[in-house]
Motif scaffolding. Structure first.
Motif, mmCIF file in Angstrom:
data_model
loop_
_atom_site.group_PDB
_atom_site.id
_atom_site.type_symbol
_atom_site.label_atom_id
_atom_site.label_comp_id
_atom_site.label_asym_id
_atom_site.label_seq_id
_atom_site.Cartn_x
_atom_site.Cartn_y
_atom_site.Cartn_z
ATOM 1 N N THR A 42 -3.250 -3.677 12.084
ATOM 2 C CA THR A 42 -4.239 -4.347 12.937
ATOM 3 C C THR A 42 -3.576 -5.577 13.554
ATOM 4 O O THR A 42 -2.559 -6.054 13.041
ATOM 5 C CB THR A 42 -5.462 -4.827 12.122
ATOM 6 N N GLN A 45 -2.721 -8.331 11.123
ATOM 7 C CA GLN A 45 -1.665 -8.141 10.123
ATOM 8 C C GLN A 45 -0.277 -7.948 10.753
ATOM 9 O O GLN A 45 0.633 -7.421 10.129
ATOM 10 C CB GLN A 45 -2.034 -6.987 9.182
ATOM 11 N N MET A 69 -11.416 -0.637 13.482
ATOM 12 C CA MET A 69 -12.363 0.168 12.693
ATOM 13 C C MET A 69 -12.713 1.495 13.390
ATOM 14 O O MET A 69 -12.958 1.536 14.596
ATOM 15 C CB MET A 69 -13.633 -0.669 12.504
ATOM 16 N N SER A 98 -8.553 1.073 8.370
ATOM 17 C CA SER A 98 -8.404 1.162 9.829
ATOM 18 C C SER A 98 -6.967 1.492 10.213
ATOM 19 O O SER A 98 -6.724 2.347 11.078
ATOM 20 C CB SER A 98 -8.844 -0.150 10.486
ATOM 21 N N SER A 99 -6.005 0.834 9.569
ATOM 22 C CA SER A 99 -4.591 1.117 9.868
ATOM 23 C C SER A 99 -4.215 2.521 9.397
ATOM 24 O O SER A 99 -3.556 3.282 10.112
ATOM 25 C CB SER A 99 -3.681 0.102 9.161
ATOM 26 N N LYS A 104 -3.168 8.353 10.552
ATOM 27 C CA LYS A 104 -3.597 9.746 10.393
ATOM 28 C C LYS A 104 -3.842 10.404 11.756
ATOM 29 O O LYS A 104 -3.533 11.581 11.958
ATOM 30 C CB LYS A 104 -4.869 9.805 9.549
ATOM 31 N N THR A 119 -3.546 -2.453 1.809
ATOM 32 C CA THR A 119 -3.799 -3.867 1.491
ATOM 33 C C THR A 119 -5.286 -4.143 1.249
ATOM 34 O O THR A 119 -5.691 -5.296 1.140
ATOM 35 C CB THR A 119 -3.282 -4.795 2.610
ATOM 36 N N ALA A 122 -9.912 0.460 0.114
ATOM 37 C CA ALA A 122 -10.708 1.527 0.738
ATOM 38 C C ALA A 122 -10.333 2.940 0.273
ATOM 39 O O ALA A 122 -11.184 3.814 0.197
ATOM 40 C CB ALA A 122 -10.605 1.435 2.256
ATOM 41 N N THR A 127 -6.266 10.363 0.701
ATOM 42 C CA THR A 127 -7.082 11.503 1.130
ATOM 43 C C THR A 127 -6.508 12.225 2.351
ATOM 44 O O THR A 127 -5.832 11.616 3.176
ATOM 45 C CB THR A 127 -8.532 11.082 1.483
ATOM 46 N N THR A 158 -2.268 -7.922 -1.629
ATOM 47 C CA THR A 158 -3.739 -8.001 -1.607
ATOM 48 C C THR A 158 -4.257 -9.414 -1.882
ATOM 49 O O THR A 158 -5.447 -9.663 -1.766
ATOM 50 C CB THR A 158 -4.364 -7.032 -2.633
ATOM 51 N N LEU A 161 -6.405 -10.971 0.811
ATOM 52 C CA LEU A 161 -7.699 -10.381 1.186
ATOM 53 C C LEU A 161 -8.800 -11.333 0.686
ATOM 54 O O LEU A 161 -8.891 -11.592 -0.510
ATOM 55 C CB LEU A 161 -7.825 -9.001 0.525
ATOM 56 N N PRO A 162 -9.631 -11.859 1.604
ATOM 57 C CA PRO A 162 -10.617 -12.866 1.186
ATOM 58 C C PRO A 162 -11.566 -12.321 0.111
ATOM 59 O O PRO A 162 -11.782 -11.104 0.016
ATOM 60 C CB PRO A 162 -11.383 -13.158 2.480
ATOM 61 N N LEU A 165 -14.404 -9.911 1.245
ATOM 62 C CA LEU A 165 -13.900 -8.609 1.688
ATOM 63 C C LEU A 165 -13.362 -7.813 0.494
ATOM 64 O O LEU A 165 -13.527 -6.592 0.406
ATOM 65 C CB LEU A 165 -12.804 -8.842 2.735
ATOM 66 N N HIS A 176 -16.629 5.854 -4.194
ATOM 67 C CA HIS A 176 -15.882 7.122 -4.199
ATOM 68 C C HIS A 176 -15.891 7.702 -5.613
ATOM 69 O O HIS A 176 -16.099 8.906 -5.816
ATOM 70 C CB HIS A 176 -14.418 6.929 -3.788
ATOM 71 N N LEU A 232 -11.650 10.257 -4.506
ATOM 72 C CA LEU A 232 -12.203 10.602 -3.192
ATOM 73 C C LEU A 232 -11.433 11.768 -2.571
ATOM 74 O O LEU A 232 -12.022 12.700 -2.030
ATOM 75 C CB LEU A 232 -12.116 9.369 -2.277
ATOM 76 N N ALA A 256 -17.327 -1.421 4.724
ATOM 77 C CA ALA A 256 -17.264 -1.730 3.288
ATOM 78 C C ALA A 256 -18.560 -2.394 2.821
ATOM 79 O O ALA A 256 -19.090 -2.078 1.740
ATOM 80 C CB ALA A 256 -16.053 -2.622 3.006
HETATM 81 P P1 NAD Z 1 -10.160 -2.460 7.584
HETATM 82 O O1 NAD Z 1 -8.952 -1.650 7.449
HETATM 83 O O2 NAD Z 1 -10.904 -2.412 8.883
HETATM 84 O O3 NAD Z 1 -9.782 -3.981 7.256
HETATM 85 C C1 NAD Z 1 -10.741 -5.009 7.422
HETATM 86 C C2 NAD Z 1 -10.066 -6.293 7.902
HETATM 87 O O4 NAD Z 1 -9.297 -6.845 6.851
HETATM 88 C C3 NAD Z 1 -9.096 -6.095 9.069
HETATM 89 O O5 NAD Z 1 -9.288 -7.148 9.985
HETATM 90 C C4 NAD Z 1 -7.724 -6.192 8.411
HETATM 91 O O6 NAD Z 1 -6.753 -6.685 9.294
HETATM 92 C C5 NAD Z 1 -7.996 -7.173 7.299
HETATM 93 N N1 NAD Z 1 -7.134 -7.026 6.124
HETATM 94 C C6 NAD Z 1 -6.768 -5.886 5.500
HETATM 95 N N2 NAD Z 1 -6.022 -6.161 4.423
HETATM 96 C C7 NAD Z 1 -5.909 -7.506 4.350
HETATM 97 C C8 NAD Z 1 -5.256 -8.403 3.448
HETATM 98 N N3 NAD Z 1 -4.616 -7.967 2.359
HETATM 99 N N4 NAD Z 1 -5.344 -9.719 3.691
HETATM 100 C C9 NAD Z 1 -6.047 -10.187 4.746
HETATM 101 N N5 NAD Z 1 -6.682 -9.404 5.625
HETATM 102 C C10 NAD Z 1 -6.607 -8.072 5.434
HETATM 103 O O7 NAD Z 1 -11.249 -2.165 6.439
HETATM 104 P P2 NAD Z 1 -11.312 -1.082 5.265
HETATM 105 O O8 NAD Z 1 -12.607 -1.325 4.608
HETATM 106 O O9 NAD Z 1 -10.071 -1.098 4.472
HETATM 107 O O10 NAD Z 1 -11.340 0.312 6.032
HETATM 108 C C11 NAD Z 1 -12.488 0.761 6.700
HETATM 109 C C12 NAD Z 1 -12.183 1.984 7.541
HETATM 110 O O11 NAD Z 1 -11.520 2.954 6.749
HETATM 111 C C13 NAD Z 1 -13.423 2.662 8.086
HETATM 112 O O12 NAD Z 1 -13.175 3.049 9.423
HETATM 113 C C14 NAD Z 1 -13.608 3.870 7.186
HETATM 114 O O13 NAD Z 1 -14.301 4.917 7.813
HETATM 115 C C15 NAD Z 1 -12.188 4.216 6.858
HETATM 116 N N6 NAD Z 1 -12.006 4.948 5.591
HETATM 117 C C16 NAD Z 1 -11.549 6.217 5.648
HETATM 118 C C17 NAD Z 1 -11.342 6.936 4.475
HETATM 119 C C18 NAD Z 1 -10.775 8.332 4.544
HETATM 120 O O14 NAD Z 1 -10.570 8.965 3.511
HETATM 121 N N7 NAD Z 1 -10.489 8.848 5.702
HETATM 122 C C19 NAD Z 1 -11.617 6.359 3.237
HETATM 123 C C20 NAD Z 1 -12.089 5.054 3.200
HETATM 124 C C21 NAD Z 1 -12.279 4.349 4.392
#
Ligand code: NAD
Length: 355
Positions: A42, A45, A69, A98-99, A104, A119, A122, A127, A158, A161-162, A165, A176, A232, A256
């Motif tokens: 993203t 990052q 996202m 998201s990344s 994928k 990081t 999720a 998966t 990690t 990560l706040p 979050l 999951h 999951l 989340a």
């Molecule tokens: P995200 O990847 O969108 O991250 C949220 C925010 O946190 C972003 O701004 C990112 O830059 C920031 N961030 C991430 N790691 C950080 C760190 N260590 N320190 C500081 N900031 C950090 O959120 P998410 O919840 O990880 O992922 C959500 C997305 O993943 C959704 O689109 C969801 O549908 C998808 N997802 C898919 C699967 C699958 O199996 N396909 C499973 C779970 C989630």
């Protein structure tokens, strides 16, 4: 209780876990036969991605930093073009879902291996499920080609990560595991992993929130995330995930946080129809009362929203969500009825103690 009938298919992937696992990134990538890897992240990052590109040395082929996202199709198209332009034969994804999701989307159409460096908690890295959003509609599917070949878990990544979050992401991961425990394709090995994943988070989570930079707590939490992600990846999700997909998709609420709010209510709906799953969650949380109420009580201690109305849902949205959630039938321990869904959503809307 012993599950006397089951099937299980192991997913072909390699996992490395530990502080400093990234110091061997270049040799891991070489082992896969990858000579030109792009790094996907993203915008927030980018700095981390730059250090990963530096670790890749002459095997690095540039950074694509536009992950967001739900993988919008135009971003996926641009990322694929970037991979083709750079002659990439591998893709290192660093970040949360998201990344990983963007990596994928590249691998789906340009079959190159993914190396995932998660990081958040999720779990997408474990998966074969991909998603793509076109005109506000998220399409999902399963393909072995999007399953990362290698996942590198470094708890040190990690600590930034706040707290809020981290907590929401952990509840997302626990969801999951909870659904894996009562999945139609549940199996003993996955149930062990799911229970242990919930246990790890139950032990680590309030500590992570109190002291986000403590590496021991972060290590325990990331271990939980791996187990929950693996659960999951191996099972089919039910009511909770369908409902969150319906809420997230139709109202565009944060992923989340939506999971974190809804989980105690979906478990309250299902627990009496899934006694073995309920018992596993009780063991993991060390309670002998309702597993759903115990999860709700855990959530109350965390700096996350506790009601859907706090993140932008309105009572008038319930009709649309119920309609979406009832559209396609799916396996669930308890029959999913319109009336049941309404009452679940009314409780989750205001954050009432689940009954
Ligand atoms: P995200 O990847 O969108 O991250 C949220 C925010 O946190 C972003 O701004 C990112 O830059 C920031 N961030 C991430 N790691 C950080 C760190 N260590 N320190 C500081 N900031 C950090 O959120 P998410 O919840 O990880 O992922 C959500 C997305 O993943 C959704 O689109 C969801 O549908 C998808 N997802 C898919 C699967 C699958 O199996 N396909 C499973 C779970 C989630």
């Amino acid at each position: 209780s012993f599950q006397s009938e089951f099937g299980y298919t192991a997913l072909p992937m390699r996992v490395r876990f530990g502080i400093d696992v990234l110091s061997q990134l270049q040799s891991h990538v070489a082992e896969l036969g990858t000579e030109r890897a792009i790094v996907v992240c993203t915008p927030e990052q980018r700095t981390l991605a730059e250090s990963i590109l530096a670790q890749l040395g002459d095997r690095g082929a540039g950074i694509f930093d536009r992950a967001e996202m739900h993988v919008p199709v135009d971003v996926a198209d641009a990322a694929l073009q970037f991979a083709l332009d750079r002659g990439a034969d591998g893709c290192v994804v660093v970040g949360g879902g998201s990344s990983v999701g963007l990596g994928k989307a590249i691998a789906l159409r340009h079959q190159i291996p993914i190396i995932a460096i998660p990081t958040t908690y999720a779990g997408s890295e474990m998966t074969p499920v991909w998603g793509l959003t076109r005109d506000g509609h998220k399409q999902t599917g399963t393909s072995p080609s999007v399953l990362p070949a290698l996942v590198l878990y470094d708890p040190g990544l990690t600590t930034t990560l706040p707290a809020g979050l981290s907590a929401a992401s952990a509840m997302n991961a626990m969801a999951h595991a909870v659904e894996a425990l009562y999945a139609p394709d549940a199996s003993p090995i996955i149930s062990l992993m799911a229970e242990e994943g919930i246990r790890a988070f139950a032990e680590a989570l309030t500590r992570v929130v109190a002291d986000p930079e403590n590496i021991d707590h972060r290590t325990r939490a990331l271990y939980g995330a791996w187990l929950c992600g693996a659960s999951l990846g191996a099972t089919t999700m039910s009511l909770h995930h369908k409902l969150c997909h319906a809420i997230g998709g139709s109202l565009n609420l944060p992923h989340a946080q939506t999971h974190a709010i809804v989980l105690p209510y979906s478990l309250a709906y299902n627990e009496s129809s899934a006694p073995a799953a309920k018992a596993a969650v009780q063991r993991a949380l060390r309670v002998d009362t309702s597993a759903a109420v115990a999860l709700w009580e855990l959530a109350q201690k965390l700096p996350i929203p506790h009601a859907l109305e706090q993140i932008g849902m309105d009572g008038s949205d319930i009709d649309l969500v119920v309609e979406q959630a009832l559209k396609n039938p799916y396996a669930n321990p308890r029959e999913v009825t319109e009336e049941g869904l309404r009452s679940l959503l009314q409780d989750a809307l205001v954050g009432r103690r689940p009954t």
